[in-house]
Design an enzyme around this catalytic site. Structure first.
Site, PDB file in Angstrom:
ATOM      1  N   GLY A 100      -9.299   6.270   7.151  1.00 47.84           N
ATOM      2  CA  GLY A 100      -9.537   6.329   8.594  1.00 47.84           C
ATOM      3  C   GLY A 100     -10.902   6.892   8.927  1.00 47.84           C
ATOM      4  N   SER A 145     -13.639   2.045   3.727  1.00 49.10           N
ATOM      5  CA  SER A 145     -14.380   1.908   4.997  1.00 49.10           C
ATOM      6  C   SER A 145     -15.263   3.135   5.170  1.00 49.10           C
ATOM      7  CB  SER A 145     -13.410   1.854   6.183  1.00 49.10           C
ATOM      8  OG  SER A 145     -12.578   0.738   6.084  1.00 49.10           O
ATOM      9  N   ASP A 198      -9.453  -1.011   5.551  1.00 53.16           N
ATOM     10  CA  ASP A 198      -8.648  -1.189   6.752  1.00 53.16           C
ATOM     11  C   ASP A 198      -9.467  -0.805   7.990  1.00 53.16           C
ATOM     12  OD1 ASP A 198      -6.644  -1.422   8.586  1.00 53.16           O
ATOM     13  OD2 ASP A 198      -5.407   0.199   7.846  1.00 53.16           O
ATOM     14  N   ASP A 249       0.846  -1.186   0.000  1.00 55.29           N
ATOM     15  CA  ASP A 249       0.000   0.000   0.000  1.00 55.29           C
ATOM     16  C   ASP A 249       0.899   1.260   0.000  1.00 55.29           C
ATOM     17  OD1 ASP A 249      -2.475   1.181   0.124  1.00 55.29           O
ATOM     18  OD2 ASP A 249      -2.837   0.761   2.243  1.00 55.29           O
ATOM     19  N   HIS A 250       0.255   2.433  -0.080  1.00 56.69           N
ATOM     20  CA  HIS A 250       0.960   3.734  -0.095  1.00 56.69           C
ATOM     21  C   HIS A 250       2.440   3.693   0.308  1.00 56.69           C
ATOM     22  CE1 HIS A 250      -2.950   5.790  -0.189  1.00 56.69           C
ATOM     23  NE2 HIS A 250      -3.346   4.842   0.640  1.00 56.69           N
TER      24      HIS A 250
HETATM   25  O1  G3H Z   1      -4.867   2.258   1.807  1.00 54.44           O
HETATM   26  C1  G3H Z   1      -5.647   1.917   2.699  1.00 54.44           C
HETATM   27  C2  G3H Z   1      -7.063   2.189   2.598  1.00 54.44           C
HETATM   28  O2  G3H Z   1      -7.304   3.191   1.690  1.00 54.44           O
HETATM   29  C3  G3H Z   1      -7.806   2.185   3.897  1.00 54.44           C
HETATM   30  O3  G3H Z   1      -9.000   2.921   3.872  1.00 54.44           O
HETATM   31  O4  G3H Z   1      -9.191   3.736   6.208  1.00 54.44           O
HETATM   32  O5  G3H Z   1     -11.172   3.676   4.740  1.00 54.44           O
HETATM   33  O6  G3H Z   1     -10.203   1.572   5.552  1.00 54.44           O
HETATM   34  P1  G3H Z   1      -9.936   2.972   5.167  1.00 54.44           P
HETATM   35 ZN    ZN Z   2      -5.286   4.212   0.970  1.00 52.41          ZN
END
Ligand code: G3H
Ligand code: ZN
Length: 293
Positions: free
Chosen positions: A180, A220, A241, A81-82
């Site tokens: 988040g 999320s 996440d 990821d990022h």
């Molecule tokens: O890269 C991780 C996700 O974009 C997490 O997104 O915080 O909405 O679960 P979230």
């Molecule tokens: Zn992300």
């Protein structure tokens, strides 16, 4: 089984269903995610953030995910990821990631292009996919905190130019969802009721100009109906996440409160892992990933 991401994301599934990319940083989360995928007979992506690798240790966390994935009865791809650290991405590619995200979205457009192109050249030579981000996804994620503003959304014309120039494999778009969940500073509580919004019109405009699979981060907190609607616009991956974390936290806190006599970590953590699995299974149903193996 551990598979290349190209086995999960392809033009046949575009518009029909999507695959969640679940974040993990520990054993319990990994178990909950893998159990959910197995219960739903669903392919999944497991991804690590830079923070997760720092927390658990690179070899430790990658070893854990690869072991669980190899033993699983469903296909699982490993994605980073990022990340804006090219050297770390090189190391992860050596460790067997089949997809990595170079996130240079905080840089001016030309610099984002330049760094993304360098990563693509390196990764493609080794058969590894690259995801990059255009626009800025709102909220908190590892090293970045992006505050609101319409100009942060992905521009469809710029997205077309970016994809053509960089030759990335998947594009992370900023279409209104957030990383988040915000914390209300007055009551020091997470605002779990906040519902995020995906700008489907913008997504449709991007789909017109960009033919590669799209990735929606910050999935999320987005209502189920919106997630499902976004699949039609070639969103092949949804990053999830926070919803898993919230479910885990809630169950763990409830267990601690209800059973103060428990001191065995396994007994404390098991209900939290189950709660996380339940949410992951729900996401697999919403994204129509269930029974896609
Ligand atoms: O890269 C991780 C996700 O974009 C997490 O997104 O915080 O909405 O679960 P979230
Ligand atoms: Zn992300």
């Amino acid at each position: 089984m551990l598979v290349h991401i190209g086995k999960l994301i392809n033009r046949h599934m575009l518009g029909k269903y999507a695959v969640p990319a679940f974040n993990t940083q520990d054993l319990e989360t990994t178990l909950g995610i893998v159990r959910a995928a197995q219960a739903q007979k669903a392919p999944i992506i497991i991804q690590t953030s830079v923070g997760a690798l720092e927390y658990a240790g690179i070899e430790e966390l990658v070893g854990l995910i690869k072991t669980e994935a190899r033993q699983a009865r469903v296909p699982i791809a490993l994605h980073q990821d990022h990340c804006h650290d090219f050297n770390l991405l090189k190391k992860l590619i050596d460790l067997g990631y089949s997809s990595v995200m170079i996130d240079a979205s905080h840089l001016p457009y030309k610099e984002n292009l330049k760094l993304t192109k360098q990563v693509v050249a390196y990764a493609h030579k080794r058969g590894v996919w690259v995801q990059a981000e255009l626009g800025r996804i709102l909220g908190n994620e590892d090293w970045q905190n992006v505050k609101s503003g319409e100009d942060l959304m992905t521009d469809p014309d710029q997205a077309a130019d970016f994809v053509a120039q960089t030759r990335i494999d998947t594009l992370a778009v900023a279409v209104g969802s957030m990383h988040g969940i915000p914390i209300d500073p007055r009551i020091k509580k997470v605002l779990t009721t906040l519902r995020e919004h995906i700008d489907l019109k913008r997504l449709a405009a991007i789909r017109q100009k960009v033919k590669i699979p799209l990735v929606v981060h910050g999935a999320s907190g987005v209502p189920d109906a919106q997630l499902r609607a976004a699949i039609k616009f070639n969103v092949a991956v949804f990053n999830i996440d926070t919803d898993l974390r919230v479910a885990f936290n809630k169950a763990l806190r409830a267990n601690l409160k209800k059973n103060p006599q428990i001191y065995d970590p396994r007994k404390l953590l098991a209900p939290a892992t189950d709660a996380l699995q339940k949410v992951a299974e729900h996401k697999l149903k919403v994204l129509k990933t269930s029974n896609q193996i």
